[in-house]
Design an enzyme around this catalytic site. Structure first.
Site, PDB file in Angstrom:
ATOM      1  CE  LYS A 201      66.078  -1.398 -12.554  1.00 30.87           C
ATOM      2  NZ  LYS A 201      64.988  -2.101 -13.260  1.00 30.87           N
ATOM      3  CE  LYS A 254      67.069   1.821 -14.927  1.00 27.56           C
ATOM      4  NZ  LYS A 254      65.994   0.901 -15.031  1.00 27.56           N
TER       5      LYS A 254
HETATM    6  C1  PBG Z   1      61.973  -2.163 -14.905  1.00 30.16           C
HETATM    7  C2  PBG Z   1      62.713  -0.923 -15.235  1.00 30.16           C
HETATM    8  C3  PBG Z   1      62.736   0.322 -14.574  1.00 30.16           C
HETATM    9  C4  PBG Z   1      63.500   1.176 -15.366  1.00 30.16           C
HETATM   10  C5  PBG Z   1      63.948   0.437 -16.451  1.00 30.16           C
HETATM   11  N1  PBG Z   1      63.478  -0.859 -16.343  1.00 30.16           N
HETATM   12  C6  PBG Z   1      62.025   0.811 -13.379  1.00 30.16           C
HETATM   13  C7  PBG Z   1      62.283   0.246 -12.053  1.00 30.16           C
HETATM   14  O1  PBG Z   1      63.179  -0.542 -11.815  1.00 30.16           O
HETATM   15  O2  PBG Z   1      61.483   0.616 -11.181  1.00 30.16           O
HETATM   16  C8  PBG Z   1      63.771   2.630 -15.088  1.00 30.16           C
HETATM   17  C9  PBG Z   1      64.111   3.469 -16.280  1.00 30.16           C
HETATM   18  C10 PBG Z   1      64.062   4.942 -16.062  1.00 30.16           C
HETATM   19  O3  PBG Z   1      63.865   5.442 -14.938  1.00 30.16           O
HETATM   20  O4  PBG Z   1      64.241   5.656 -17.057  1.00 30.16           O
HETATM   21  N2  PBG Z   1      62.360  -2.857 -13.798  1.00 30.16           N
END
Ligand code: PBG
Length: 334
Positions: A201, A254
């Site tokens: 991520k 992601k």
């Molecule tokens: C929580 C999380 C996030 C997303 C999914 N889970 C946001 C972040 O890390 O700030 C983002 C999903 C999206 O942008 O569609 N940590």
């Protein structure tokens, strides 16, 4: 001369396979199918709430009473899974509603599993939407503490599993979170709860619209000390490897579009099912351009998601899930 060249080299005419729609369909290498779609859903306390998310046209924050209809729509469209995000009643330093027995996600899971047991219910396991500071972990002196956060993530994951979640999806990017959660689930008597880890991520600008949707933007600094540097691909493989070793059943990359190389590399290296998250910013860009008439929404979305599959993703987490399911149904009917 011309004739020789044609006979010896230019016998191959790739256009032969593109001559008709049926031929093109016959030789298509990558297909989208509804079985692979996961639809993110935002839930919040209250009644009769169906709140449009300004930064994500077509997406809503829903109160619990709206969920049965939502689940029915998804099942009718053959979208098999949802990924739940909660907006709590109150935030605090330690994000306590993230692991409250009667927290919004826990209630949503119970309701969905009661009303629509066939729907696969996945939950995002993180603290950022539940903490006053908006970080994904416990904060002390401006630092995000890793091991102190694990205990809270464990509690959140166990509370989701106890509510009936099929899959828990840790997204805090704390080291060893998968192992900690696996152990906690097993100890609590949930050996069959699946873990889909947000393994690679990235600290991405593409989460902007989501943070508005989930009211989860960090109140100081950024997430660069825990989420990955967008410049790194090898490191993504290391992250995924750790998570697989720690017990992740499914792994995720992601965002998706700017990271197709990472998806492709991960597909080649690992055997576990691979999900890609077509995130909020990727959704918002297409919506904004389509609203202006600059892009054909349907063709753009299908091309984008096909590309993510072609890169190697097995599962697609996308806010377009319902649209795609509808479009695929229409194509069938043609
Ligand atoms: C929580 C999380 C996030 C997303 C999914 N889970 C946001 C972040 O890390 O700030 C983002 C999903 C999206 O942008 O569609 N940590």
């Amino acid at each position: 001369m011309q004739e020789v060249r044609l006979r010896s080299i230019h016998r191959a005419r790739p256009r032969r396979l593109r001559r008709t729609a049926a031929l093109r369909e016959l030789v298509r290498e990558t297909r989208l199918s509804k079985e692979q779609l996961i639809y993110p859903l935002f839930v919040r306390p209250g009644r009769g709430i169906r709140e449009l998310i300004a930064s994500m046209p077509g997406q809503f924050r829903l109160s619990l009473d709206q969920l049965p209809a939502e689940a029915e729509e998804l099942l009718t469209l053959d979208v098999p899974a949802v990924l739940l995000f909660g907006l709590p009643e109150h935030k605090d330093e330690r994000g306590s509603e993230a692991y409250a027995e009667r927290g919004i996600v826990q209630e949503a899971v119970r309701l969905l599993k009661r009303e629509a047991p066939e729907l696969i219910v996945m939950t995002d396991v993180c603290l950022c939407a539940y903490t006053t500071h908006g970080h994904c972990g416990v904060v002390q002196d401006g630092q995000i503490l890793n091991d102190q956060t694990l205990e809270l993530l464990d509690e959140a994951a166990v509370s989701h599993a106890a509510s009936g979640a099929d899959v828990v999806a840790p997204s805090a990017m704390m080291d060893h979170q998968v192992q900690a959660i696996r152990e906690a689930l097993d100890e609590a008597g949930f050996p069959n709860t699946t873990i889909m880890s947000y393994a690679a991520k990235y600290a991405s600008a593409f989460y902007g619209p989501f943070r508005e949707a989930a009211e989860s933007a960090p109140q100081f600094g950024d997430r660069a000390s825990y989420q990955m540097d967008p410049a790194n691909a090898r490191e993504a493989l290391r992250e995924i490897e750790l998570d697989v070793t720690e017990g992740a059943d499914l792994v995720m990359v992601k965002p998706a579009l700017a990271y197709l190389d990472v998806i492709a590399k991960a597909r080649r290296r690992f055997e576990v099912p691979l999900a890609a998250y077509n995130v909020s910013g990727e959704y918002a860009m297409v919506k904004a351009a389509a609203e202006r008439g600059w892009l054909d929404e349907r063709r753009t979305v299908m091309e984008m998601l096909t590309a993510i599959r072609r890169a190697g993703a097995d599962l697609l987490i996308t806010y377009f899930a319902k649209d795609v399911a509808r479009w695929l149904q229409e194509e069938r009917r043609l």
